[in-house]
Design a protein around this motif. Sequence first.
Motif, PDB file in Angstrom:
ATOM      1  N   THR A  50      -4.972  12.267  -3.233  1.00  0.00           N
ATOM      2  CA  THR A  50      -6.346  12.283  -2.684  1.00  0.00           C
ATOM      3  C   THR A  50      -6.455  11.476  -1.428  1.00  0.00           C
ATOM      4  O   THR A  50      -5.302  10.694  -1.233  1.00  0.00           O
ATOM      5  CB  THR A  50      -7.244  11.510  -3.665  1.00  0.00           C
ATOM      6  N   ALA A  51      -7.384  11.627  -0.875  1.00  0.00           N
ATOM      7  CA  ALA A  51      -7.688  10.912   0.534  1.00  0.00           C
ATOM      8  C   ALA A  51      -7.442   9.524   0.160  1.00  0.00           C
ATOM      9  O   ALA A  51      -6.805   8.595   1.169  1.00  0.00           O
ATOM     10  CB  ALA A  51      -8.690  11.371   1.218  1.00  0.00           C
ATOM     11  N   ARG A  52      -8.234   8.768  -0.771  1.00  0.00           N
ATOM     12  CA  ARG A  52      -8.019   7.540  -1.148  1.00  0.00           C
ATOM     13  C   ARG A  52      -6.811   6.891  -1.294  1.00  0.00           C
ATOM     14  O   ARG A  52      -6.406   6.024  -0.856  1.00  0.00           O
ATOM     15  CB  ARG A  52      -9.322   7.132  -2.265  1.00  0.00           C
ATOM     16  N   ALA A  53      -6.033   7.524  -2.211  1.00  0.00           N
ATOM     17  CA  ALA A  53      -4.867   7.273  -2.604  1.00  0.00           C
ATOM     18  C   ALA A  53      -3.947   7.160  -1.335  1.00  0.00           C
ATOM     19  O   ALA A  53      -3.069   6.220  -0.981  1.00  0.00           O
ATOM     20  CB  ALA A  53      -4.290   8.295  -3.530  1.00  0.00           C
ATOM     21  N   ARG A  54      -3.904   8.023  -0.483  1.00  0.00           N
ATOM     22  CA  ARG A  54      -3.224   8.219   0.754  1.00  0.00           C
ATOM     23  C   ARG A  54      -3.732   6.824   1.653  1.00  0.00           C
ATOM     24  O   ARG A  54      -2.948   6.335   2.218  1.00  0.00           O
ATOM     25  CB  ARG A  54      -3.440   9.233   1.568  1.00  0.00           C
ATOM     26  N   ALA A  55      -5.051   6.688   1.838  1.00  0.00           N
ATOM     27  CA  ALA A  55      -5.319   5.497   2.583  1.00  0.00           C
ATOM     28  C   ALA A  55      -4.894   4.004   2.196  1.00  0.00           C
ATOM     29  O   ALA A  55      -4.222   3.446   2.898  1.00  0.00           O
ATOM     30  CB  ALA A  55      -6.993   5.274   2.566  1.00  0.00           C
ATOM     31  N   PHE A  56      -4.783   4.089   0.595  1.00  0.00           N
ATOM     32  CA  PHE A  56      -4.301   2.902   0.244  1.00  0.00           C
ATOM     33  C   PHE A  56      -2.899   2.860   0.396  1.00  0.00           C
ATOM     34  O   PHE A  56      -2.260   1.649   0.502  1.00  0.00           O
ATOM     35  CB  PHE A  56      -4.737   2.679  -1.339  1.00  0.00           C
ATOM     36  N   ALA A  57      -2.096   3.731   0.279  1.00  0.00           N
ATOM     37  CA  ALA A  57      -0.685   3.930   0.558  1.00  0.00           C
ATOM     38  C   ALA A  57      -0.372   3.412   2.053  1.00  0.00           C
ATOM     39  O   ALA A  57       0.716   2.757   2.188  1.00  0.00           O
ATOM     40  CB  ALA A  57      -0.123   5.278   0.208  1.00  0.00           C
ATOM     41  N   ILE A  58      -1.092   3.775   2.832  1.00  0.00           N
ATOM     42  CA  ILE A  58      -0.877   3.641   3.994  1.00  0.00           C
ATOM     43  C   ILE A  58      -1.128   1.983   4.642  1.00  0.00           C
ATOM     44  O   ILE A  58      -0.399   1.285   5.064  1.00  0.00           O
ATOM     45  CB  ILE A  58      -1.822   4.309   5.136  1.00  0.00           C
ATOM     46  N   ALA A  59      -2.186   1.529   3.867  1.00  0.00           N
ATOM     47  CA  ALA A  59      -2.525   0.155   3.854  1.00  0.00           C
ATOM     48  C   ALA A  59      -1.345  -0.745   3.164  1.00  0.00           C
ATOM     49  O   ALA A  59      -0.739  -1.783   3.868  1.00  0.00           O
ATOM     50  CB  ALA A  59      -4.014  -0.166   3.255  1.00  0.00           C
ATOM     51  N   ALA A  60      -0.761  -0.361   1.957  1.00  0.00           N
ATOM     52  CA  ALA A  60       0.228  -1.160   1.542  1.00  0.00           C
ATOM     53  C   ALA A  60       1.472  -0.932   2.407  1.00  0.00           C
ATOM     54  O   ALA A  60       2.612  -1.915   2.578  1.00  0.00           O
ATOM     55  CB  ALA A  60       0.423  -0.250  -0.018  1.00  0.00           C
ATOM     56  N   GLY A  61       1.864   0.184   2.841  1.00  0.00           N
ATOM     57  CA  GLY A  61       2.990   0.453   3.669  1.00  0.00           C
ATOM     58  C   GLY A  61       2.793  -0.496   4.973  1.00  0.00           C
ATOM     59  O   GLY A  61       3.861  -1.134   5.306  1.00  0.00           O
ATOM     60  N   ASN A  62       1.553  -0.550   5.594  1.00  0.00           N
ATOM     61  CA  ASN A  62       1.614  -1.491   6.739  1.00  0.00           C
ATOM     62  C   ASN A  62       1.766  -2.864   6.488  1.00  0.00           C
ATOM     63  O   ASN A  62       2.303  -3.788   7.055  1.00  0.00           O
ATOM     64  CB  ASN A  62       0.296  -1.228   7.247  1.00  0.00           C
ATOM     65  N   GLU A  63       1.032  -3.306   5.435  1.00  0.00           N
ATOM     66  CA  GLU A  63       1.207  -4.618   4.718  1.00  0.00           C
ATOM     67  C   GLU A  63       2.665  -5.142   4.707  1.00  0.00           C
ATOM     68  O   GLU A  63       3.113  -6.241   4.952  1.00  0.00           O
ATOM     69  CB  GLU A  63       0.407  -5.249   3.763  1.00  0.00           C
ATOM     70  N   ALA A  64       3.538  -4.226   3.902  1.00  0.00           N
ATOM     71  CA  ALA A  64       4.869  -4.611   3.757  1.00  0.00           C
ATOM     72  C   ALA A  64       5.605  -4.681   4.706  1.00  0.00           C
ATOM     73  O   ALA A  64       6.674  -5.431   5.032  1.00  0.00           O
ATOM     74  CB  ALA A  64       5.461  -3.335   2.715  1.00  0.00           C
ATOM     75  N   LEU A 105       2.797   4.420  11.469  1.00  0.00           N
ATOM     76  CA  LEU A 105       3.298   5.775  11.936  1.00  0.00           C
ATOM     77  C   LEU A 105       4.838   5.993  12.140  1.00  0.00           C
ATOM     78  O   LEU A 105       5.165   7.078  11.583  1.00  0.00           O
ATOM     79  CB  LEU A 105       2.551   6.195  13.027  1.00  0.00           C
ATOM     80  N   ILE A 106       5.469   4.986  12.956  1.00  0.00           N
ATOM     81  CA  ILE A 106       6.714   5.388  13.046  1.00  0.00           C
ATOM     82  C   ILE A 106       7.508   4.835  11.878  1.00  0.00           C
ATOM     83  O   ILE A 106       8.500   5.655  11.264  1.00  0.00           O
ATOM     84  CB  ILE A 106       7.309   4.749  14.378  1.00  0.00           C
ATOM     85  N   ASP A 107       7.381   3.552  11.514  1.00  0.00           N
ATOM     86  CA  ASP A 107       8.294   2.900  10.537  1.00  0.00           C
ATOM     87  C   ASP A 107       7.716   2.969   9.166  1.00  0.00           C
ATOM     88  O   ASP A 107       8.199   2.586   8.151  1.00  0.00           O
ATOM     89  CB  ASP A 107       8.502   1.418  10.905  1.00  0.00           C
ATOM     90  N   THR A 108       6.481   3.339   9.322  1.00  0.00           N
ATOM     91  CA  THR A 108       5.663   3.659   7.788  1.00  0.00           C
ATOM     92  C   THR A 108       4.871   4.923   8.028  1.00  0.00           C
ATOM     93  O   THR A 108       3.686   4.752   8.221  1.00  0.00           O
ATOM     94  CB  THR A 108       4.715   2.326   7.449  1.00  0.00           C
ATOM     95  N   PRO A 109       5.679   6.199   7.796  1.00  0.00           N
ATOM     96  CA  PRO A 109       4.851   7.494   8.005  1.00  0.00           C
ATOM     97  C   PRO A 109       3.793   7.424   7.048  1.00  0.00           C
ATOM     98  O   PRO A 109       4.275   6.867   5.868  1.00  0.00           O
ATOM     99  CB  PRO A 109       5.873   8.374   8.228  1.00  0.00           C
ATOM    100  N   PRO A 110       2.767   8.087   7.300  1.00  0.00           N
ATOM    101  CA  PRO A 110       1.638   8.261   6.158  1.00  0.00           C
ATOM    102  C   PRO A 110       2.160   9.129   4.951  1.00  0.00           C
ATOM    103  O   PRO A 110       2.907  10.209   5.182  1.00  0.00           O
ATOM    104  CB  PRO A 110       0.401   9.107   7.013  1.00  0.00           C
ATOM    105  N   PRO A 111       2.253   8.510   4.010  1.00  0.00           N
ATOM    106  CA  PRO A 111       2.750   9.101   2.902  1.00  0.00           C
ATOM    107  C   PRO A 111       1.957  10.565   2.321  1.00  0.00           C
ATOM    108  O   PRO A 111       0.661  10.123   2.290  1.00  0.00           O
ATOM    109  CB  PRO A 111       3.070   8.316   1.763  1.00  0.00           C
ATOM    110  N   PRO A 112       2.505  11.344   1.375  1.00  0.00           N
ATOM    111  CA  PRO A 112       1.708  12.585   0.959  1.00  0.00           C
ATOM    112  C   PRO A 112       1.027  11.739  -0.561  1.00  0.00           C
ATOM    113  O   PRO A 112       1.372  10.654  -1.008  1.00  0.00           O
ATOM    114  CB  PRO A 112       2.567  13.351   0.510  1.00  0.00           C
ATOM    115  N   ALA A 113      -0.195  11.937  -0.670  1.00  0.00           N
ATOM    116  CA  ALA A 113      -0.916  11.683  -1.822  1.00  0.00           C
ATOM    117  C   ALA A 113      -1.861  12.564  -2.350  1.00  0.00           C
ATOM    118  O   ALA A 113      -2.289  13.538  -1.663  1.00  0.00           O
ATOM    119  CB  ALA A 113      -1.796  10.213  -1.443  1.00  0.00           C
TER     120      ALA A 113
END
Length: 195
Positions: free
Chosen positions: A65-79, A55-63
């Motif tokens: 669809t909801a699914r695309a946003r969810a997967f972007a959040i997951a990828a950001g957290n993993e990174a 949330l702070i260091d990987t803010p939720p990105p715009p996307a």
Amino acid sequence: MSQSGGTLLDAGSGPRLRPRVYLAGPEVFLPDALEVLAAKKRICLPLGLEPVAPLIDTPPPPAATARARAFAIAAGNEALIRSCVAVIANLSPFRGVSADVGTVYEVGLARGLGLALFAYTCDPRDYAARVLADPDGLDIEDFGLSDNLMIEGGIAGAGGTFLRVSAPSADPWRDLGTFTACARAAAAALAARPR
């Protein structure tokens, strides 16, 4: 920034690396998540840690669809986890008898990457006691652990620390005392590692 963290000036001995740690836990679901995570980051800094948090260091990105946003959040957290040397995780029971599944995934990923693991729970009860409060007729792991044996076994296998409070916390999601004790243990363990 390198995987081992940022630079911290050490009087007399030159620069040393500040260990970069990922703060994992279900606090991201709080209405005041940004404030709680920021408070945790402020606790870590004087301990010589470089904390990063979702949330702070990987803010939720715009996307689109909801699914695309969810997967972007997951990828950001993993990174973000991959950029760290350790994880500090809140493994207090969340929406059931066990820790938040997303946090457990992050702990498992960190274990697989060989990162240092430090965790805490604000619930003093054993996993078996929590399950027995609402039995379902299935076998129950009863090893005197706070959660599933794979979670605590992984933390122990990584040479980490798992802290459990002695009395229930009034607010496990905002309990900065238990978090501080865990962050101190992490800082001490990481400082003792060869550089």
